[in-house]
Design an enzyme around this catalytic site. Structure first.
Site, PDB file in Angstrom:
ATOM      1  N   GLY A 273       0.532  -1.733   0.041  1.00 21.55           N
ATOM      2  CA  GLY A 273       0.158  -0.034   0.049  1.00 21.55           C
ATOM      3  C   GLY A 273       0.521   1.424  -0.383  1.00 21.55           C
ATOM      4  O   GLY A 273       1.230   1.814   1.019  1.00 21.55           O
TER       5      GLY A 273
ATOM      6  N   SER B 174       1.144   3.848  -2.976  1.00 20.43           N
ATOM      7  CA  SER B 174       0.333   4.401  -4.430  1.00 20.43           C
ATOM      8  C   SER B 174      -1.301   5.215  -3.733  1.00 20.43           C
ATOM      9  O   SER B 174      -1.977   4.321  -3.143  1.00 20.43           O
ATOM     10  CB  SER B 174      -0.465   4.852  -5.989  1.00 20.43           C
ATOM     11  OG  SER B 174       1.619   4.711  -6.120  1.00 20.43           O
TER      12      SER B 174
ATOM     13  N   GLU C  58      12.249  -4.139  -3.693  1.00 23.32           N
ATOM     14  CA  GLU C  58      11.154  -4.098  -5.030  1.00 23.32           C
ATOM     15  C   GLU C  58      11.852  -4.086  -5.993  1.00 23.32           C
ATOM     16  O   GLU C  58      11.496  -4.116  -7.625  1.00 23.32           O
ATOM     17  CB  GLU C  58      10.391  -3.328  -4.321  1.00 23.32           C
ATOM     18  CG  GLU C  58       8.776  -3.170  -5.920  1.00 23.32           C
ATOM     19  CD  GLU C  58       8.099  -1.890  -4.631  1.00 23.32           C
ATOM     20  OE1 GLU C  58       8.189  -2.080  -3.819  1.00 23.32           O
ATOM     21  OE2 GLU C  58       6.604  -1.788  -5.882  1.00 23.32           O
TER      22      GLU C  58
END
Lengths: 379, 324
Positions: free
Chosen positions: A131, A133, A248
């Site tokens: 979570g 954007s 990421e």
């Protein structure tokens, strides 16, 4: 000036065995065979395949055994990842949990939350989403406005997240949320671990331009969480999320989303292609070979305990540009009927449409280049 | 880098920085010899430094970084290939052979011989693979230069004796150019970053404009790719077989040359296009190196042909087998 710390890479001795294990697993797993699903395969969810990988000890590979992990080296994990992506295996369901959520929980999570989630992730039963954007916080992530306020020992969350990949398959989310009322920008943010079935949390699909369902919007309406849901240190969310972004951005999925298309091209044109196609294959293989070394080099640096954030950003930007350019180059080099049902045109057609997202997800090209420019001393 | 490599790097960096693009054989080659850099790749039992290709990468890359106008890489490669052939003195290498070898006798021309005036012997690609070594005493030199003004001579030989070696000088020459490209791109990037931080327009340094930042960030990615490709190739040479990697690395380095030189010149504006400014010794060398020891069409046809012939089911397996 040398922007990329290059060390000679030592691959694990058991690499070939590990590859054989993964190749056999992938070959034995029957997945509904739409050729498009073999492209961009880390966006293709198949929970049964995730459980198969878990049963073979190939999820949570680097995590402690105490939490269901296998205490393998990061480069062994890297080999498994690149094999899965190269084969176009459907790894979307567990990808985020295995890549970052589990690791982050182990690093920052409350013991209760670790016990609750991490072993299930290693079993391929618990999937995750991220979570970050919000409607008014995209590239400008520090503009997040979803709030967490204290309520007794716990927290109450209100607000909205958007472009949340895999939320419709996920059991849990780690979100970046404003925990200090009136705070600005990257101060006063914290990370929380949120079960997706918590009352007040709603997931709505957002269909992409092909009609595919990959991302979602999430609404938090008076969502109550226990005190253990705070991840790490209150107010340190920005720093933690930035470190999470290194995980990421650094993986081989940032250059391998289209590799199966190149393989299919080689299959389609046969052993003696035209000069023009042969040259294109040579160029694409050269780029693949180089990016693989760069990507693995980042993995090796992470393995040594460094945070190669700049190198990871460079690899992601180069990788995205490469995998984004490839479909159009192949379309130009071979005459293709995009309405046909052969594998090459189906894969090509799918990638032409979804590849614009490659330089958006996980940080836009412009944001990445800004980070690199800062590394060069230009900002 | 290990301690010995750090020492090698510091030594070469200091020397090459002082010599740069205006060094000459007459005045400065003795300084290269004094540090025994031309015996870098010569085995210890032959009286050399016994360096690896990764050691060579450090030195060749710095030669590129400082736009060094001395044939250090070429002498080091030639000396390695001459071990045991009886040829002595300074050797150099050539990129193309046009002629025939019958037995141990060569008739024809070798092209692209690097700074061969005064050299004792030349190593050239063998018409049937491998390489051959020929003494310059029996040949006739026609001087020629590349875009950067670096000597690339043509030699004609008529029935002269040669020595054969199985190692491939064309591959080693391509490695030297990849390493030099990697260094030269880093140098051009550093110059560009420095320049845009100093130069002001519209009341602020050029570096503060996002368009400039994004362009140099793209350049940095390309320089990083060329450097990683050079390292990958050096490791492959150290493993003993680099046929796949040399093609992949030269192609990748060549690609970086185009993007990097464009960005460097664009960042510098008109001053970078002048003879007095120090960018052109780097960029003209880069444009030359892109052709030397195989341009894109050569290596892409070779690599693409090899991959296509092996077939789709071997593509990924063969790529990963290179490092397993």
């Amino acid at each position: 000036m040398q922007t990329f710390a290059i060390e000679a890479l030592s691959w694990p001795d058991n690499g070939a065995d590990l590859r054989r294990q993964v190749r056999t697993l992938v070959a034995d797993h029957v997945h509904p065979a739409n050729p498009a699903d073999r492209t961009n395969c880390w966006a293709v969810a198949d929970p049964a395949f995730s459980r198969t990988l878990a049963a073979a000890g190939l999820l949570g590979m680097t995590w402690p055994k105490e939490y269901g992990g296998h205490e393998r080296s990061p480069l062994e994990r890297y080999i498994v990842l690149e094999e899965l992506l190269a084969a176009g295996a459907p790894v979307g369901a567990h990808w985020i949990a295995d890549r970052q959520t589990g690791t982050l929980l182990l690093r920052y999570g409350h013991e209760e939350e670790r016990r609750r989630w991490v072993p299930g992730m290693a079993r391929g039963e618990i999937f995750a989403c991220i979570g970050l954007s919000e409607p008014n916080a995209g590239s400008d992530l520090a503009a997040v406005r979803t709030t967490a306020r204290r309520d007794g020992d716990g927290w109450v969350i209100d607000g909205q997240k958007v472009w949340t990949t895999n939320a419709h398959n996920a059991h849990v989310m780690i979100a970046l949320i404003r925990s200090e009322e009136g705070s600005e920008r990257n101060a006063g943010l914290s990370q929380f671990i949120i079960p997706m079935d918590t009352p007040g949390l709603t997931v709505r699909p957002i269909l992409d331009l092909t009609g595919g369902h990959d991302f979602n919007e999430i609404f938090f309406d008076n969502v109550r969480l226990p005190g253990t849901a705070l991840l790490g240190v209150e107010g340190e969310g920005w720093k933690q999320a930035t470190a999470e972004l290194s995980l990421e951005r650094s993986g081989p999925e940032r250059y391998l989303s289209c590799l199966t298309l190149l393989t299919e091209l080689i299959r389609a044109v046969g052993p003696e292609p035209s000069d023009c196609v042969r040259a294109l294959i040579g160029q694409l293989v050269s780029e693949t070979w180089t990016l693989r070394l760069m990507s693995a080099s980042v993995a090796a640096q992470i393995a040594q305990g460094h945070d190669p954030a700049l190198e990871a950003t460079i690899v992601k930007d180069l990788g995205n540009s490469f995998e984004q350019a490839m479909p159009a180059l192949i379309q130009a080099a071979v005459e293709t009927d995009l309405s046909s049902d052969a594998a090459l045109p189906i894969m090509l057609g799918h990638l032409l449409q979804v590849s614009p997202s490659f330089s958006l997800r996980g940080g836009t090209r412009e944001i990445l280049k800004g980070i690199i420019a800062r590394g060069l001393g230009l900002r | 880098m290990n301690d010995q490599q750090h020492m090698l790097s510091d030594m070469a960096d200091g020397l090459f920085a002082g010599l740069g693009p205006s060094a000459t054989m007459e005045a400065h080659w003795s300084q290269i010899e004094a540090l025994a850099l031309s015996s870098l790749l010569l085995p210890e039992e032959a009286g050399g430094f016994g360096g690896t290709w990764q050691d060579a990468l450090i030195v060749f890359r710095l030669a590129g970084y400082h736009a060094l106008s001395l044939p250090v890489a070429e002498a080091a490669i030639a000396a390695r290939l001459a071990a045991g052939t009886g040829l002595e003195g300074r050797g150099t290498i050539a990129s193309r052979t046009d002629g025939t070898v019958e037995g141990d006798c060569f008739t024809g021309a070798v092209h692209g011989a690097v700074m061969s005036e005064g050299a004792d012997f030349i190593v050239a690609p063998g018409p049937q693979g491998g390489s051959f070594l020929v003494a310059t005493a029996g040949g006739e030199r026609t001087p020629s230069v590349n875009l950067a003004g670096e000597s690339r001579d043509v030699w004609h030989f008529e029935s002269v004796p040669v020595a054969h070696v199985t190692e491939n000088v064309f591959v080693m020459g391509a490695f030297a150019r990849v390493a030099q490209i990697a260094g030269a791109l880093d140098a051009a990037l550093a110059m560009s970053v420095r320049y845009v931080n100093e130069r002001k327009q519209f009341g602020r340094p050029l570096a503060k404009f996002q368009a400039v930042q994004q362009s140099l960030a793209t350049f940095a990615c390309e320089a990083a790719a060329a450097n990683c490709a050079a390292m990958g190739l050096a490791q492959a040479l150290d493993r003993g077989n680099a046929h796949y990697e040399v093609a992949a690395a030269k192609l990748r380095a060549n690609r970086a040359v185009g993007i990097g030189t464009s960005a460097a010149h664009q960042a510098h504006g008109a001053i970078g296009f002048t003879q007095e400014y120090a960018l052109h010794p780097i960029t003209r060398r880069l444009w030359s190196a892109r052709s030397e020891f195989g341009g894109d069409s050569h290596w892409a046809a070779l690599l693409g042909g090899r991959v296509a012939a092996a077939g789709a089911d071997r593509f990924w397996a063969d790529l990963t087998a290179l490092t397993d």
